[in-house]
Design an enzyme around this catalytic site. Structure first.
Site, PDB file in Angstrom:
ATOM      1  N   ILE A 183     -35.497  -2.366  28.478  1.00 13.81           N
ATOM      2  CA  ILE A 183     -34.772  -2.822  29.668  1.00 13.81           C
ATOM      3  C   ILE A 183     -33.921  -1.721  30.276  1.00 13.81           C
ATOM      4  CG2 ILE A 183     -34.752  -5.281  29.131  1.00 13.81           C
ATOM      5  CD1 ILE A 183     -32.124  -4.917  27.725  1.00 13.81           C
ATOM      6  N   GLY A 184     -33.938  -0.533  29.689  1.00  9.78           N
ATOM      7  CA  GLY A 184     -33.206   0.594  30.250  1.00  9.78           C
ATOM      8  C   GLY A 184     -33.747   1.890  29.695  1.00  9.78           C
ATOM      9  N   GLY A 236     -33.292   6.399  30.100  1.00  9.59           N
ATOM     10  CA  GLY A 236     -32.663   7.569  30.698  1.00  9.59           C
ATOM     11  C   GLY A 236     -33.027   8.813  29.930  1.00  9.59           C
ATOM     12  N   GLY A 237     -32.443   9.927  30.337  1.00 11.49           N
ATOM     13  CA  GLY A 237     -32.779  11.193  29.712  1.00 11.49           C
ATOM     14  C   GLY A 237     -32.366  11.282  28.258  1.00 11.49           C
ATOM     15  N   MET A 238     -31.394  10.487  27.845  1.00 13.42           N
ATOM     16  CA  MET A 238     -30.869  10.579  26.488  1.00 13.42           C
ATOM     17  C   MET A 238     -31.374   9.482  25.563  1.00 13.42           C
ATOM     18  SD  MET A 238     -29.150  13.275  26.635  1.00 13.42           S
ATOM     19  CE  MET A 238     -28.777  14.290  28.071  1.00 13.42           C
ATOM     20  N   VAL A 247     -32.845   1.595  26.036  1.00 12.87           N
ATOM     21  CA  VAL A 247     -32.221   0.348  25.593  1.00 12.87           C
ATOM     22  C   VAL A 247     -33.289  -0.728  25.591  1.00 12.87           C
ATOM     23  CG1 VAL A 247     -30.400  -1.343  25.994  1.00 12.87           C
ATOM     24  CG2 VAL A 247     -30.016   1.049  26.591  1.00 12.87           C
ATOM     25  N   LYS A 307     -29.702   0.072  21.544  1.00  7.77           N
ATOM     26  CA  LYS A 307     -29.599   1.344  22.257  1.00  7.77           C
ATOM     27  C   LYS A 307     -30.056   2.452  21.308  1.00  7.77           C
ATOM     28  CE  LYS A 307     -25.892   3.908  24.611  1.00  7.77           C
ATOM     29  NZ  LYS A 307     -24.478   3.786  25.018  1.00  7.77           N
ATOM     30  N   ASP A 347     -14.034   7.198  31.036  1.00  5.75           N
ATOM     31  CA  ASP A 347     -15.171   7.132  31.949  1.00  5.75           C
ATOM     32  C   ASP A 347     -15.263   5.750  32.606  1.00  5.75           C
ATOM     33  OD1 ASP A 347     -17.331   8.226  33.324  1.00  5.75           O
ATOM     34  OD2 ASP A 347     -18.789   7.589  31.817  1.00  5.75           O
TER      35      ASP A 347
END
Length: 545
Positions: free
Chosen positions: A83-84, A86-88, A91, A106, A197
């Site tokens: 569901i997610g 990214g570069g790192m 999820v 995650k 953040d």
């Protein structure tokens, strides 16, 4: 970490930090977001093996590769879908087979030791902060040398949904959201943790109305020396980033260990590496930026972006007052509260989350009430509170926020409770005023079924359709309208939708004392016709009814 199909996210400038953790899913036909959270590690034996199990009863047949797949079992978790991404890392939505619940997992996809360390910092700091407004950690573990965190699966949307593209929130609603954020920060700060953040991507608005603070991935634990790859991650003595590292536009460039950490638009002056120690007052600054953006629809330094935001670190240049961009209805006192958050000398800001929370509470919905006269009572006695009693109705803010959030996507809701607990007052003096303060145009129609429920329904739409010129014709047309509702249950919704379209508004039909339909109406056909009309009104989540 970016969502699977998100709006453009403002990426934090961090030392190659782990994937972010906000996630999205949708009830009904519309998309919504679902985000995760994490808790303590658990290993142990597994429940009964499934057909996917291979060795040791812990890992599914697909789990021999580094990346998880739908259907694979990792320890007690069965992967459902990603569901997610990214570069790192990624999820995943997963099913906890031991406890029978859905979770978000995650995964960090990197072999860099400093990223693994940062990932663990997120898990540890989040787990230390147990609070209703902070995402919950269930578990941490490792799969084929890949660390993962198991978090609660949240239903709702990131705050970004309400602030992107210049959207503005009514100031009372923005203050309500910020008060929840501040309660979360108060908990974190009491544990010596600075988030560093805070931004709309890291604030999650659940369908229930609850606010959750996410992503403690670059949190600073005060009075501890966090090390990654042998380099210190504290705030003092770090170099300023180059213009290349602060590329304008998307703000997606990441700096190396030893440079600034945070998201450019929300970073306090001390986060820009000017040699001032970072502490909890950095989060107070970010709260000021968030409030400004929610209320005014833009950043305090708009249209500056990217490396232009370095002016934040120039202590001799004050931030512009929110008065320059605030809508006309924003109280001057609230503008002063926000402006104080954005004072560049940190000792001049609000000195704690609790202090800022106390300053904002008078601006919460319903708090700016009229003062009672000497002979006036705030209690309604045996009668229900009415809409004009909203200033005296208190103690249900959490429930009101939950219903206001849900009612926009669920066209029919029931308020259920024992007789006398205040159901009618909750709707009349709580929900209805809150909807009208939300910045949207709402009309409320209230009826009681009584002994003739179809006549009650006809009475609310009769003024919208009447054509009779005299009383006799009036009565005849009302009788015909009742017969029409019996034969065509959808007619009620048709008339109300026409009214809503004409007035560019939304309509809430409140059936008070609904039990009268069964205690006072003997005819089952009358009851069935009444409920059929209600069902036809509430047949579409996108309808304004």
């Amino acid at each position: 970490m970016p969502l699977a199909t998100p709006p453009p996210r403002e990426q934090p400038v961090i030392p190659s930090g782990p994937a972010q953790a906000t996630i999205v899913s949708t009830p009904r036909s519309k998309r919504s977001s679902e985000a995760p959270s994490v808790s303590k590690s658990s290993g142990g034996s597994q429940p009964g093996k499934s057909a996917w199990d291979t060795h040791s009863g812990t890992t599914g047949v697909h789990a021999t590769s580094a990346a998880p797949h739908p259907g694979v079992r990792i320890n007690q978790y069965e992967m459902i879908k990603m569901i997610g991404e990214g570069g790192m890392g990624t999820v995943w939505l997963a099913r906890d087979l031991r406890l029978g619940r859905r979770v978000a997992i995650k995964f960090l996809q990197s072999n860099q030791p400093e990223l693994t360390q940062r990932f663990l910092v997120e898990a540890r700091t989040t787990a230390r902060c147990q609070h209703d407004n902070i995402v919950v950690i269930y578990d941490v573990g490792e799969h084929n040398t890949t660390p993962y965190i198991v978090l609660e699966f949240l239903h709702g949307k990131p705050l970004t949904t309400y602030t992107e593209n210049g959207q503005k929130m009514p100031y009372a609603k923005a203050v309500e959201a910020m008060c929840s954020i501040l309660r979360a920060l108060q908990c974190a700060h009491e544990h010596g943790i600075v988030h560093r953040d805070l931004k709309p991507d890291n604030i999650f608005v659940m369908d229930s109305g609850t606010i959750k603070v996410l992503d403690f991935g670059i949190a600073k634990v005060l009075q501890q020396q966090q090390q990654a790859s042998g380099q210190q991650l504290s705030s003092g003595g770090i170099r300023m980033p180059s213009p290349l590292e602060l590329a304008t536009g998307t703000n997606t460039s990441l700096t190396r260990v030893g440079t600034i950490m945070g998201t450019l638009k929300y970073m306090s002056p001390e986060q820009w590496g000017i040699g001032i120690e970072i502490d909890h007052l950095t989060d107070i600054w970010a709260c000021g930026v968030l409030l400004h953006r929610m209320i005014c629809g833009r950043h305090p330094l708009h249209p500056l972006d990217g490396n232009q935001l370095v002016v934040t670190a120039m202590l001799e240049l004050p931030m512009p007052s929110m008065a320059e961009a605030a809508p006309a209805d924003v109280p001057r006192e609230l503008i002063q509260v926000v402006d104080r958050c954005l004072l560049k000398i940190k000792e001049q800001r609000w000195q704690s989350a609790a202090e800022l929370l106390k300053a904002l509470e008078p601006f919460l919905p319903g708090r700016r009430a009229h003062e009672l006269e000497i002979d006036e009572t705030p209690y309604a006695g045996l009668s229900s509170f009415q809409e004009n009693d909203a200033g005296k109705f208190f103690g249900r803010n959490k429930e009101i926020a939950a219903m206001v959030t849900r009612i926009r996507e669920r066209p029919m809701m029931a308020v259920v409770g024992s007789s006398g607990v205040g159901k009618s007052s909750f709707v009349r003096a709580g929900v209805v005023p809150a909807l009208k303060r939300s910045g949207e145009t709402w009309e409320t129609l209230v009826i009681r079924p009584g002994r003739k429920p179809l006549e009650a329904l006809a009475s609310i739409i009769w003024p919208m359709v009447q054509t009779a010129a005299n009383l006799s014709d009036d009565l005849d047309e009302q009788k015909k309208l009742v017969e029409t509702l019996k034969k065509e249950p959808g007619h009620l919704g048709h008339v109300l939708r026409g009214r809503a379209r004409r007035d560019s508004s939304k309509i809430m039909l409140f059936i008070d004392q609904f039990e009268e339909l069964y205690t006072m109406v003997a005819d089952p056909e009358e009851r069935a016709a009444f409920t059929a009309c209600l069902s036809a009104v509430a047949d579409d989540a996108t309808s304004p009814l």
